[in-house]
Design an enzyme around this catalytic site. Structure first.
Site, PDB file in Angstrom:
ATOM      1  N   ASN A 164      -2.351  19.148  -1.761  1.00  0.00           N
ATOM      2  CA  ASN A 164      -3.332  18.441  -0.938  1.00  0.00           C
ATOM      3  C   ASN A 164      -2.994  18.501   0.554  1.00  0.00           C
ATOM      4  O   ASN A 164      -3.839  18.879   1.377  1.00  0.00           O
ATOM      5  CB  ASN A 164      -3.408  16.981  -1.414  1.00  0.00           C
ATOM      6  CG  ASN A 164      -4.251  16.134  -0.496  1.00  0.00           C
ATOM      7  OD1 ASN A 164      -3.729  15.468   0.390  1.00  0.00           O
ATOM      8  ND2 ASN A 164      -5.558  16.184  -0.654  1.00  0.00           N
ATOM      9  N   GLN A 177       7.315   4.041   3.825  1.00  0.00           N
ATOM     10  CA  GLN A 177       5.908   3.622   3.857  1.00  0.00           C
ATOM     11  C   GLN A 177       5.717   2.348   4.676  1.00  0.00           C
ATOM     12  O   GLN A 177       4.698   2.174   5.333  1.00  0.00           O
ATOM     13  CB  GLN A 177       5.435   3.392   2.410  1.00  0.00           C
ATOM     14  CG  GLN A 177       3.939   3.303   2.248  1.00  0.00           C
ATOM     15  CD  GLN A 177       3.267   4.669   2.173  1.00  0.00           C
ATOM     16  OE1 GLN A 177       3.750   5.554   1.496  1.00  0.00           O
ATOM     17  NE2 GLN A 177       2.151   4.824   2.862  1.00  0.00           N
ATOM     18  N   GLY A 222      -2.801   8.362  -4.077  1.00  0.00           N
ATOM     19  CA  GLY A 222      -2.192   9.570  -4.640  1.00  0.00           C
ATOM     20  C   GLY A 222      -0.914   9.967  -3.909  1.00  0.00           C
ATOM     21  O   GLY A 222      -0.554   9.412  -2.874  1.00  0.00           O
ATOM     22  N   ASP A 223      -0.221  10.911  -4.461  1.00  0.00           N
ATOM     23  CA  ASP A 223       0.951  11.557  -3.842  1.00  0.00           C
ATOM     24  C   ASP A 223       1.170  12.822  -4.678  1.00  0.00           C
ATOM     25  O   ASP A 223       0.222  13.289  -5.344  1.00  0.00           O
ATOM     26  CB  ASP A 223       2.173  10.611  -3.876  1.00  0.00           C
ATOM     27  CG  ASP A 223       3.350  11.134  -3.037  1.00  0.00           C
ATOM     28  OD1 ASP A 223       3.307  10.999  -1.812  1.00  0.00           O
ATOM     29  OD2 ASP A 223       4.303  11.703  -3.604  1.00  0.00           O
ATOM     30  N   SER A 266      -6.829   5.779   3.992  1.00  0.00           N
ATOM     31  CA  SER A 266      -6.856   4.875   2.832  1.00  0.00           C
ATOM     32  C   SER A 266      -7.183   3.457   3.297  1.00  0.00           C
ATOM     33  O   SER A 266      -7.945   2.741   2.652  1.00  0.00           O
ATOM     34  CB  SER A 266      -5.498   4.855   2.119  1.00  0.00           C
ATOM     35  OG  SER A 266      -5.410   5.915   1.203  1.00  0.00           O
ATOM     36  N   LYS A 271       5.330   1.889  -3.198  1.00  0.00           N
ATOM     37  CA  LYS A 271       5.252   3.253  -3.744  1.00  0.00           C
ATOM     38  C   LYS A 271       5.498   3.158  -5.235  1.00  0.00           C
ATOM     39  O   LYS A 271       6.142   2.210  -5.707  1.00  0.00           O
ATOM     40  CB  LYS A 271       6.318   4.137  -3.105  1.00  0.00           C
ATOM     41  CG  LYS A 271       6.032   5.624  -3.194  1.00  0.00           C
ATOM     42  CD  LYS A 271       5.118   6.123  -2.089  1.00  0.00           C
ATOM     43  CE  LYS A 271       4.681   7.539  -2.363  1.00  0.00           C
ATOM     44  NZ  LYS A 271       3.927   8.105  -1.235  1.00  0.00           N
ATOM     45  N   THR A 311      -4.324  13.466   5.389  1.00  0.00           N
ATOM     46  CA  THR A 311      -2.890  13.634   5.667  1.00  0.00           C
ATOM     47  C   THR A 311      -2.657  14.965   6.401  1.00  0.00           C
ATOM     48  O   THR A 311      -1.966  15.006   7.432  1.00  0.00           O
ATOM     49  CB  THR A 311      -2.069  13.575   4.362  1.00  0.00           C
ATOM     50  OG1 THR A 311      -2.446  12.399   3.651  1.00  0.00           O
ATOM     51  CG2 THR A 311      -0.587  13.549   4.654  1.00  0.00           C
ATOM     52  N   LYS A 322       0.866  -1.188   0.000  1.00  0.00           N
ATOM     53  CA  LYS A 322       0.000   0.000   0.000  1.00  0.00           C
ATOM     54  C   LYS A 322       0.891   1.223   0.000  1.00  0.00           C
ATOM     55  O   LYS A 322       1.840   1.304   0.805  1.00  0.00           O
ATOM     56  CB  LYS A 322      -0.860  -0.018   1.286  1.00  0.00           C
ATOM     57  CG  LYS A 322      -1.774   1.168   1.423  1.00  0.00           C
ATOM     58  CD  LYS A 322      -3.101   0.913   0.741  1.00  0.00           C
ATOM     59  CE  LYS A 322      -3.909   2.182   0.523  1.00  0.00           C
ATOM     60  NZ  LYS A 322      -3.697   2.826  -0.794  1.00  0.00           N
ATOM     61  N   LYS A 346       5.620   3.466   8.252  1.00  0.00           N
ATOM     62  CA  LYS A 346       4.428   4.293   8.456  1.00  0.00           C
ATOM     63  C   LYS A 346       3.171   3.435   8.530  1.00  0.00           C
ATOM     64  O   LYS A 346       2.349   3.576   9.430  1.00  0.00           O
ATOM     65  CB  LYS A 346       4.317   5.265   7.278  1.00  0.00           C
ATOM     66  CG  LYS A 346       3.160   6.217   7.353  1.00  0.00           C
ATOM     67  CD  LYS A 346       2.989   6.992   6.044  1.00  0.00           C
ATOM     68  CE  LYS A 346       4.284   7.592   5.549  1.00  0.00           C
ATOM     69  NZ  LYS A 346       4.064   8.562   4.464  1.00  0.00           N
TER      70      LYS A 346
HETATM   71  P1  NDP Z   1       0.581  17.886  -4.249  1.00  0.00           P
HETATM   72  O1  NDP Z   1       1.055  17.542  -5.593  1.00  0.00           O
HETATM   73  O2  NDP Z   1      -0.861  18.031  -3.993  1.00  0.00           O
HETATM   74  O3  NDP Z   1       1.308  19.207  -3.734  1.00  0.00           O
HETATM   75  C1  NDP Z   1       2.691  19.290  -3.645  1.00  0.00           C
HETATM   76  C2  NDP Z   1       3.077  20.685  -3.206  1.00  0.00           C
HETATM   77  O4  NDP Z   1       4.475  20.716  -2.954  1.00  0.00           O
HETATM   78  C3  NDP Z   1       2.817  21.734  -4.278  1.00  0.00           C
HETATM   79  O5  NDP Z   1       2.563  22.965  -3.672  1.00  0.00           O
HETATM   80  C4  NDP Z   1       4.155  21.743  -5.022  1.00  0.00           C
HETATM   81  O6  NDP Z   1       4.411  22.940  -5.721  1.00  0.00           O
HETATM   82  C5  NDP Z   1       5.120  21.599  -3.872  1.00  0.00           C
HETATM   83  N1  NDP Z   1       6.361  20.999  -4.345  1.00  0.00           N
HETATM   84  C6  NDP Z   1       6.504  19.814  -5.003  1.00  0.00           C
HETATM   85  N2  NDP Z   1       7.788  19.601  -5.314  1.00  0.00           N
HETATM   86  C7  NDP Z   1       8.458  20.670  -4.853  1.00  0.00           C
HETATM   87  C8  NDP Z   1       9.815  21.047  -4.863  1.00  0.00           C
HETATM   88  N3  NDP Z   1      10.746  20.255  -5.424  1.00  0.00           N
HETATM   89  N4  NDP Z   1      10.160  22.221  -4.256  1.00  0.00           N
HETATM   90  C9  NDP Z   1       9.223  23.014  -3.689  1.00  0.00           C
HETATM   91  N5  NDP Z   1       7.915  22.721  -3.664  1.00  0.00           N
HETATM   92  C10 NDP Z   1       7.545  21.564  -4.229  1.00  0.00           C
HETATM   93  O7  NDP Z   1       1.204  16.749  -3.290  1.00  0.00           O
HETATM   94  P2  NDP Z   1       0.762  16.338  -1.813  1.00  0.00           P
HETATM   95  O8  NDP Z   1       0.298  17.527  -1.075  1.00  0.00           O
HETATM   96  O9  NDP Z   1      -0.106  15.152  -1.923  1.00  0.00           O
HETATM   97  O10 NDP Z   1       2.163  15.833  -1.215  1.00  0.00           O
HETATM   98  C11 NDP Z   1       3.051  16.698  -0.496  1.00  0.00           C
HETATM   99  C12 NDP Z   1       3.983  15.859   0.346  1.00  0.00           C
HETATM  100  O11 NDP Z   1       3.219  15.080   1.266  1.00  0.00           O
HETATM  101  C13 NDP Z   1       4.868  14.870  -0.408  1.00  0.00           C
HETATM  102  O12 NDP Z   1       6.095  14.740   0.268  1.00  0.00           O
HETATM  103  C14 NDP Z   1       4.094  13.564  -0.268  1.00  0.00           C
HETATM  104  O13 NDP Z   1       4.932  12.433  -0.411  1.00  0.00           O
HETATM  105  C15 NDP Z   1       3.575  13.705   1.150  1.00  0.00           C
HETATM  106  N6  NDP Z   1       2.441  12.872   1.491  1.00  0.00           N
HETATM  107  C16 NDP Z   1       1.260  12.958   0.790  1.00  0.00           C
HETATM  108  C17 NDP Z   1       0.190  12.171   1.153  1.00  0.00           C
HETATM  109  C18 NDP Z   1      -1.144  12.315   0.503  1.00  0.00           C
HETATM  110  O14 NDP Z   1      -2.092  11.716   1.030  1.00  0.00           O
HETATM  111  N7  NDP Z   1      -1.292  13.067  -0.572  1.00  0.00           N
HETATM  112  C19 NDP Z   1       0.302  11.162   2.232  1.00  0.00           C
HETATM  113  C20 NDP Z   1       1.540  11.230   2.970  1.00  0.00           C
HETATM  114  C21 NDP Z   1       2.564  12.036   2.571  1.00  0.00           C
HETATM  115  P3  NDP Z   1       4.267  22.981  -7.334  1.00  0.00           P
HETATM  116  O15 NDP Z   1       2.794  23.028  -7.589  1.00  0.00           O
HETATM  117  O16 NDP Z   1       4.993  24.210  -7.742  1.00  0.00           O
HETATM  118  O17 NDP Z   1       4.912  21.720  -7.843  1.00  0.00           O
END
Ligand code: NDP
Length: 446
Positions: free
Chosen positions: A240, A111, A165-166, A379, A126, A209, A90, A114
């Protein structure tokens, strides 16, 4: 002890050349877990951590698709099936231009721990692709998702491997991939989580999250008889996780000062309230715009191009963007400005040097594998509802999420308490390890 850890790291390094993010994640776990293994005979001499650092299976595949101009494009897709000792694989799918084997292996390794911490029966995996949905039309994203799933469907299933998603994979991408899976298999099953409510999704999954990271911060602050009310909060990201971390902070009476994306951060001295957050959610999720547009709508805010928000004075920080986005100097600034709590919404956002600084300042620091586990936990609840063919209410899911985050906090305290300070990193690593290692030992050498 240092010699044993170094020997282990050298061996893992030799097998995984040119994978810095993966090595960073393994190193962090090894430093906490190897001393624990040495003290506990049942884990000794079983090469158990080495087995955990080796994926059970890695799939890499070609993803061809046609863009809006008719040109044929090629991306690379992956799925890392890391560990299935306590349940089916997962973990999320990431679509971002930076995706490679090292990043996905680090995410899959994290993961495993976690998912064990959530107490739900889920192994770790992943996947993703070096494809960025940014700047692509809906049609292009759909064609990419369909092509990606046309290969991935062979490797996943509701009892085998259940992606979510991620970064770069939200409700739209999950929808396109679910549609293609359903078409190829001719069956409607809970093979992906993060689905829409009307087709098998769970209440609170989009929020989980971010909300979970905030609930975890509340649990940490409660150990010092504090809460988020009236606290100044700095958040990175505007996707997200960041959106719903901000929403929950606002609901709990905190003042949210910043959000960011890869082009810079916005600082609103009046605080980002519910109405301003609704603007951001529409901007990012519907208009797919840049965070800099916030200052056009709210001119009292400022945009800092190419910078991260860690220099803004705050009480609590939520890194919610990406790995290694908070470095040693950022940690120094946070500590100097009086920040007392860092709860990671992203995976591995703080570098090892930054984490050392948090510990040195006795800050309440939660690693993502503990504080962002709310997403995969809900999830898991979505999978349970799919199996039951039943839906729980928003309050039922939120209550379960709160309880799971409180339980993860307790597990971290159990294994990470050192005098009056709790090392949540150590606690999370050992608690996750014990659960997975016990299952692996019971199942023999497989
Ligand atoms: P999204 O794609 O929804 O958002 C990602 C955000 O981070 C955007 O604002 C993006 O900006 C920014 N970002 C991405 N890459 C970079 C970078 N290299 N430098 C600066 N800003 C960056 O992703 P999520 O919110 O889902 O995920 C965010 C984090 O949370 C990740 O580390 C993910 O692995 C983790 N996570 C997510 C989960 C989930 O349920 N979605 C669960 C657990 C962890 P821009 O639009 O400019 O790319």
């Amino acid at each position: 002890m240092k010699k044993i850890i170094d020997q282990f790291i050298t061996e893992v390094q030799q097998r995984n050349q040119h994978e810095p993010e993966f090595m960073q994640a393994v190193h962090e776990v090894a430093e906490n877990v190897i001393p624990y293994i040495v003290k506990h005979d049942i884990y000794h001499g079983k090469n158990i951590l080495m087995r955990m650092a080796e994926p059970e299976r890695v799939v890499s595949f070609r993803v061809p698709w046609i863009d809006d101009t008719g040109e044929i494009r090629v991306n690379r897709g992956f799925r890392i099936e890391m560990n299935s000792a306590i349940g089916p694989y997962k973990g999320g799918l990431r679509f971002h231009e930076s995706v490679n084997l090292s990043i996905l292996k680090f995410l899959a390794f994290e993961q495993v721990f976690k998912n064990a911490l959530t107490t739900l029966p889920m192994g770790g995996g992943k996947g993703g692709a070096d494809f960025s949905p940014k700047g692509k039309s809906d049609g292009e994203v759909m064609r990419f998702c369909q092509s990606f799933m046309t290969e991935l469907f062979r490797h996943i299933g509701p009892n085998r491997d259940i992606p979510a998603g991620d970064i770069g994979v939200g409700g739209r991408e999950i929808g396109y991939m679910f549609g293609q899976y359903k078409r190829l298999k001719n069956e409607f099953t809970g093979v992906l989580t993060g689905k829409g409510i009307s087709w098998g999704g769970s209440m609170i999954r989009p929020e989980a999250t971010g909300y979970g990271a905030v609930y975890f911060a509340e649990n940490m602050l409660a150990t010092r008889d504090e809460g988020l009310q009236n606290k100044k909060v700095v958040i990175s990201g505007s996707g997200n996780v960041a959106q719903y971390a901000a929403e929950k902070c606002i609901q709990l009476g905190a003042k949210v000062l910043t959000l960011s994306d890869s082009s810079g951060y916005v600082m609103d001295p009046d605080g980002i309230d519910a109405e301003k957050l609704a603007f951001v959610i529409d901007l990012k999720n519907v208009k797919r715009g840049r965070i800099s547009a916030y200052v056009d709508a709210y001119p009292s805010a400022s945009f800092f191009k190419g910078e991260r928000p860690w220099s803004v004075p705050c009480d609590v920080a939520f890194p919610c963007a990406t790995q290694n986005e908070l470095e040693e100097n950022d940690a120094k600034q946070l500590a100097a400005n009086g920040c007392v709590c860092v709860s990671e919404g992203a995976n591995m956002p703080s570098t090892p040097a930054a984490i050392k600084l948090f510990h040195a300042h006795q800050m309440l620091y939660a690693p993502g594998k503990a504080s962002n586990a709310g997403g995969v936990a809900v999830s898991g609840l979505e999978m349970a509802q799919n199996s039951l063919r039943y839906s729980w209410t928003r309050n039922e899911v939120d209550d379960r999420l709160k309880n799971i985050m409180a339980d993860i906090h307790s597990a971290c305290v159990t294994y990470g308490k050192n005098g009056s300070h709790v090392n949540y990193e150590k606690g999370a690593n050992i608690a996750g390890f014990v659960k997975v290692a016990d299952a692996m030992l019971a199942q023999g050498v497989v």
